[in-house]
Design an enzyme around this catalytic site. Structure first.
Site, PDB file in Angstrom:
ATOM      1  N   GLY A   9       6.688   5.421   8.047  1.00  0.00           N
ATOM      2  CA  GLY A   9       5.805   6.584   8.054  1.00  0.00           C
ATOM      3  C   GLY A   9       5.979   7.369   9.332  1.00  0.00           C
ATOM      4  O   GLY A   9       7.025   7.311   9.994  1.00  0.00           O
ATOM      5  N   SER A  10       4.939   8.087   9.680  1.00  0.00           N
ATOM      6  CA  SER A  10       5.021   8.988  10.831  1.00  0.00           C
ATOM      7  C   SER A  10       4.862   8.224  12.151  1.00  0.00           C
ATOM      8  O   SER A  10       4.296   7.120  12.182  1.00  0.00           O
ATOM      9  CB  SER A  10       3.927  10.044  10.718  1.00  0.00           C
ATOM     10  OG  SER A  10       2.667   9.425  10.786  1.00  0.00           O
ATOM     11  N   GLU A  68       9.333  16.235  15.373  1.00  0.00           N
ATOM     12  CA  GLU A  68       9.761  16.165  13.985  1.00  0.00           C
ATOM     13  C   GLU A  68       8.943  17.149  13.141  1.00  0.00           C
ATOM     14  O   GLU A  68       7.721  17.133  13.179  1.00  0.00           O
ATOM     15  CB  GLU A  68       9.557  14.751  13.446  1.00  0.00           C
ATOM     16  CG  GLU A  68      10.120  14.587  12.052  1.00  0.00           C
ATOM     17  CD  GLU A  68       9.954  13.187  11.515  1.00  0.00           C
ATOM     18  OE1 GLU A  68       8.866  12.616  11.670  1.00  0.00           O
ATOM     19  OE2 GLU A  68      10.926  12.663  10.942  1.00  0.00           O
ATOM     20  N   CYS A  80      13.465  11.131   7.008  1.00  0.00           N
ATOM     21  CA  CYS A  80      13.356  10.771   8.427  1.00  0.00           C
ATOM     22  C   CYS A  80      14.690  10.950   9.140  1.00  0.00           C
ATOM     23  O   CYS A  80      14.731  11.178  10.341  1.00  0.00           O
ATOM     24  CB  CYS A  80      12.830   9.348   8.586  1.00  0.00           C
ATOM     25  SG  CYS A  80      13.715   8.156   7.597  1.00  0.00           S
ATOM     26  N   GLY A 132       2.488   5.098  12.981  1.00  0.00           N
ATOM     27  CA  GLY A 132       3.250   3.903  13.366  1.00  0.00           C
ATOM     28  C   GLY A 132       2.715   3.272  14.641  1.00  0.00           C
ATOM     29  O   GLY A 132       2.621   2.046  14.761  1.00  0.00           O
ATOM     30  N   LYS A 144       0.860  -1.186   0.000  1.00  0.00           N
ATOM     31  CA  LYS A 144       0.000   0.000   0.000  1.00  0.00           C
ATOM     32  C   LYS A 144       0.898   1.238   0.000  1.00  0.00           C
ATOM     33  O   LYS A 144       1.426   1.646   1.033  1.00  0.00           O
ATOM     34  CB  LYS A 144      -0.909   0.043   1.231  1.00  0.00           C
ATOM     35  CG  LYS A 144      -2.039   1.050   1.012  1.00  0.00           C
ATOM     36  CD  LYS A 144      -2.525   1.724   2.264  1.00  0.00           C
ATOM     37  CE  LYS A 144      -1.784   2.970   2.629  1.00  0.00           C
ATOM     38  NZ  LYS A 144      -1.771   4.065   1.627  1.00  0.00           N
ATOM     39  N   GLN A 169       1.874  19.942   4.739  1.00  0.00           N
ATOM     40  CA  GLN A 169       3.250  19.994   5.248  1.00  0.00           C
ATOM     41  C   GLN A 169       3.783  21.415   5.197  1.00  0.00           C
ATOM     42  O   GLN A 169       4.495  21.852   6.111  1.00  0.00           O
ATOM     43  CB  GLN A 169       4.126  19.030   4.445  1.00  0.00           C
ATOM     44  CG  GLN A 169       5.548  18.916   4.953  1.00  0.00           C
ATOM     45  CD  GLN A 169       5.658  18.405   6.380  1.00  0.00           C
ATOM     46  OE1 GLN A 169       5.154  17.334   6.700  1.00  0.00           O
ATOM     47  NE2 GLN A 169       6.308  19.168   7.254  1.00  0.00           N
ATOM     48  N   GLU A 208       9.547   1.861  10.743  1.00  0.00           N
ATOM     49  CA  GLU A 208      10.591   2.881  10.567  1.00  0.00           C
ATOM     50  C   GLU A 208       9.898   4.226  10.637  1.00  0.00           C
ATOM     51  O   GLU A 208       9.065   4.546   9.785  1.00  0.00           O
ATOM     52  CB  GLU A 208      11.297   2.705   9.221  1.00  0.00           C
ATOM     53  CG  GLU A 208      12.148   1.472   9.126  1.00  0.00           C
ATOM     54  CD  GLU A 208      13.240   1.401  10.168  1.00  0.00           C
ATOM     55  OE1 GLU A 208      13.603   2.439  10.755  1.00  0.00           O
ATOM     56  OE2 GLU A 208      13.720   0.286  10.414  1.00  0.00           O
TER      57      GLU A 208
HETATM   58  P1  ADP Z   1       3.543  10.238   5.859  1.00  0.00           P
HETATM   59  O1  ADP Z   1       2.732  11.473   6.025  1.00  0.00           O
HETATM   60  O2  ADP Z   1       4.995  10.396   6.124  1.00  0.00           O
HETATM   61  O3  ADP Z   1       3.243   9.501   4.598  1.00  0.00           O
HETATM   62  P2  ADP Z   1       1.839   8.570   7.468  1.00  0.00           P
HETATM   63  O4  ADP Z   1       2.256   7.839   8.672  1.00  0.00           O
HETATM   64  O5  ADP Z   1       0.665   9.441   7.535  1.00  0.00           O
HETATM   65  O6  ADP Z   1       3.135   9.343   7.061  1.00  0.00           O
HETATM   66  O7  ADP Z   1       1.594   7.573   6.275  1.00  0.00           O
HETATM   67  C1  ADP Z   1       2.465   6.505   5.963  1.00  0.00           C
HETATM   68  C2  ADP Z   1       1.663   5.427   5.294  1.00  0.00           C
HETATM   69  O8  ADP Z   1       0.760   4.893   6.264  1.00  0.00           O
HETATM   70  C3  ADP Z   1       0.824   5.896   4.125  1.00  0.00           C
HETATM   71  O9  ADP Z   1       0.802   4.902   3.129  1.00  0.00           O
HETATM   72  C4  ADP Z   1      -0.543   6.036   4.762  1.00  0.00           C
HETATM   73  O10 ADP Z   1      -1.600   5.918   3.840  1.00  0.00           O
HETATM   74  C5  ADP Z   1      -0.545   4.873   5.726  1.00  0.00           C
HETATM   75  N1  ADP Z   1      -1.521   4.970   6.829  1.00  0.00           N
HETATM   76  C6  ADP Z   1      -2.119   6.073   7.305  1.00  0.00           C
HETATM   77  N2  ADP Z   1      -2.968   5.741   8.304  1.00  0.00           N
HETATM   78  C7  ADP Z   1      -2.898   4.397   8.469  1.00  0.00           C
HETATM   79  C8  ADP Z   1      -3.520   3.444   9.334  1.00  0.00           C
HETATM   80  N3  ADP Z   1      -4.397   3.814  10.242  1.00  0.00           N
HETATM   81  N4  ADP Z   1      -3.180   2.153   9.193  1.00  0.00           N
HETATM   82  C9  ADP Z   1      -2.283   1.761   8.281  1.00  0.00           C
HETATM   83  N5  ADP Z   1      -1.664   2.601   7.434  1.00  0.00           N
HETATM   84  C10 ADP Z   1      -1.951   3.907   7.521  1.00  0.00           C
END
Ligand code: ADP
Length: 501
Positions: free
Chosen positions: A235-236, A390, A291, A240, A184, A338, A257
């Site tokens: 991701g964030s 961050e 990151c 996470g 995804k 952002q 990560e």
């Molecule tokens: P970033 O803004 O750095 O992309 P996010 O943590 O928002 O960070 O997103 C990272 C990934 O996680 C994206 O693919 C996002 O669609 C996905 N994501 C967001 N919310 C969820 C969730 N509740 N469960 C699983 N994946 C998610």
């Protein structure tokens, strides 16, 4: 073999669907992928999958696992190598699409594509190198083998800041060790991952081994995590934590990560030109959206003023503009949200008494994009929100310290622990820093950002969770251990189960 679609993409009319069991399909809902350099430049419409699509993709991956999970490693190696070859062939076109959708400069985007190529080549070799052990047994007539098996179906969830490299390192690592994948990608940068999917198909990957589901994390994340055997997330921090909780509830193997607040320490004896280059690279390259970004610049008092003045002059001179146009040092911020966050952090830091040396405001350019003047602060302390949270943008603060011990204390005083750098000519200081700083990666006389694909990557504390990615850590995450006791001599167990006391 799965059909291709994204390979037919040109600069207009790109369309991205869901890849399930080797077939691309549309979805009722789509999202427009717009360039942050020019929001009137629509790269394409990309499908948003739902939980039912995720179930189908997981089912396809589980079905494909039966053969892929036991396949000849030479076959897997050939497919991964060919995928690297195809991405190399497509590097020019893919680099442009990546630069358009993410907003990093073309040179940075091409570099990322080349990294993806190298990752596929590296993991092609890893197919033939799964770790294992053969041990003598403490029981007569037995021997012991420790073998690696695929974990199973891997859910890979990826962010927008590295739209091809991160999908590549999760996918290639998983496939090398016989896992199947449901990826995804970020809904903000879906095109690059779609092109990777086409490259895998063209390389001969069987249907269902790799599946791609675009969509919003909040809609499909839970279904994906619950149905997979392992979850690899980048991701964030807040997302996470949600992923971790879902994975724990379902007892899934998980690696995260996350973000960082990585310090770069500059001691008085440092090569100042190199230290400034390192700090600028770490804080501002790729618009600070890494990151591993050096968002805290910790400088020894004796050189603080000279360093701050020289660095501010360099930062103020950085040219910000359209990612595809020559002559720029920095592309746009990837999303409007952002950009607003960067500006909010700048305002708050000023409110807390930090001194803005340059930048920190939105910029007007020829096109309608999210342009931002990189911001450098002096007079910050480690308690300020600027230095604790961050930002994920080109905003950095200088913290003045008295000596190495104070620098290490400041570097360590964070809830993160991804990367930490020190610039010094003093070997003893460098080694003390390396030993004492609590981070997953340490860099001496370099930028906190930048890593090798054949070495483990990742952080501690709030920056990461679980087994590291890349290098030989990938085998740890993407395999399960099976220990086998083999009574080859048909030896009777006797008293004590055959163990000699
Ligand atoms: P970033 O803004 O750095 O992309 P996010 O943590 O928002 O960070 O997103 C990272 C990934 O996680 C994206 O693919 C996002 O669609 C996905 N994501 C967001 N919310 C969820 C969730 N509740 N469960 C699983 N994946 C998610």
């Amino acid at each position: 073999m799965m059909g291709t679609q994204a390979m037919e993409m040109d600069h207009t009319g790109v369309k991205g669907g869901l890849l399930i069991g080797g077939t691309w399909r549309d979805a009722p809902r789509c999202i427009a992928n717009r360039s942050p350099s020019d929001i009137d430049d629509v790269i394409g419409e990309f499908a948003l999958g739902d939980a039912a699509d995720v179930e189908e993709a997981l089912h396809a991956a589980r079905t494909a696992l039966k053969t892929w999970g036991r396949s000849n490693p030479q076959w897997r190696a050939d497919i991964l190598r060919r995928t690297g070859d195809i991405l190399l062939r497509e590097a020019g076109r893919l680099g442009r699409i990546l630069a358009r959708e993410e907003g990093k400069l073309l040179v940075e985007a091409r570099g990322e594509v080349m990294r993806a190529v190298q990752i596929f080549y590296y993991f092609s070799g890893e197919c033939l190198r799964p770790p294992g052990q053969f041990l003598p047994s403490v029981r007569d007539g037995f021997n012991v083998t420790v073998a690696r098996e695929p974990v199973g179906v891997v859910a890979a969830i990826t962010p927008w800041n590295f739209p091809i490299a991160i999908p590549a390192w999760k996918t290639a690592g998983a496939l090398a060790f016989g896992n199947t994948v449901v990826l995804k990608p970020s809904e903000i940068t879906p095109a690059s991952a779609a092109i990777m999917a086409d490259a895998l198909a063209e390389a001969g990957l069987p249907d269902g081994v790799f599946n791609l589901i675009g969509g919003l994390g909040a809609d499909i994340g839970t279904a994906l995590i619950r149905g997979a055997d392992a979850v690899s997330f980048t991701g964030s921090g807040p997302t996470g934590r949600i992923v971790l909780m879902e994975a724990a509830r379902a007892m899934k193997k998980v690696q995260l990560e996350l973000g960082g607040k990585s310090p770069i320490v500059v001691l008085a004896d440092a090569d100042l030109d190199l230290a400034i280059d390192n700090a600028i690279d770490g804080a501002f390259r790729q618009t600070g959206q890494r990151c591993t970004a050096s968002s805290r610049i910790v400088v020894e008092a004796a050189i603080h003023d000279e360093f701050a003045e020289r660095m501010a002059a360099r930062v103020a001179a950085l040219k910000v503009g359209h990612a595809l146009e020559d002559g720029h040092d920095m592309g746009p911020v990837t999303t409007e949200a952002q950009l607003a966050k960067n500006i909010a952090f700048v305002g708050e830091a000023q409110g807390e008494g930090a001194e803005l040396l340059c930048g920190g405001h939105a910029l007007e350019r020829r096109t309608r994009g999210h342009f931002f003047a990189p911001a450098l602060f002096a007079g910050t302390d480690n308690a300020m929100r600027l230095n604790r949270e961050e930002v994920f943008g080109p905003v950095a603060g200088i913290i003045k310290v008295g000596d190495l011990d104070e620098a290490i204390a400041v570097a360590a005083d964070t809830e993160y622990g991804l990367s930490a750098a020190i610039c010094t000519r003093n070997l003893t200081a460098a080694e003390k820093f390396r030993r004492e700083v609590p981070s997953g990666m340490v860099v001496i006389n370099g930028s906190t950002s930048g890593s090798d694909y054949h070495a483990p990557f990742g952080g501690r504390r709030g920056s990461g969770y679980g087994i590291r990615e890349q290098g030989n850590a990938a085998a740890e995450f993407f395999t399960e251990i099976k220990t086998t006791y083999f009574n080859h001599a048909l030896a009777p167990l006797g008293a004590g189960g055959g163990v000699k006391f």
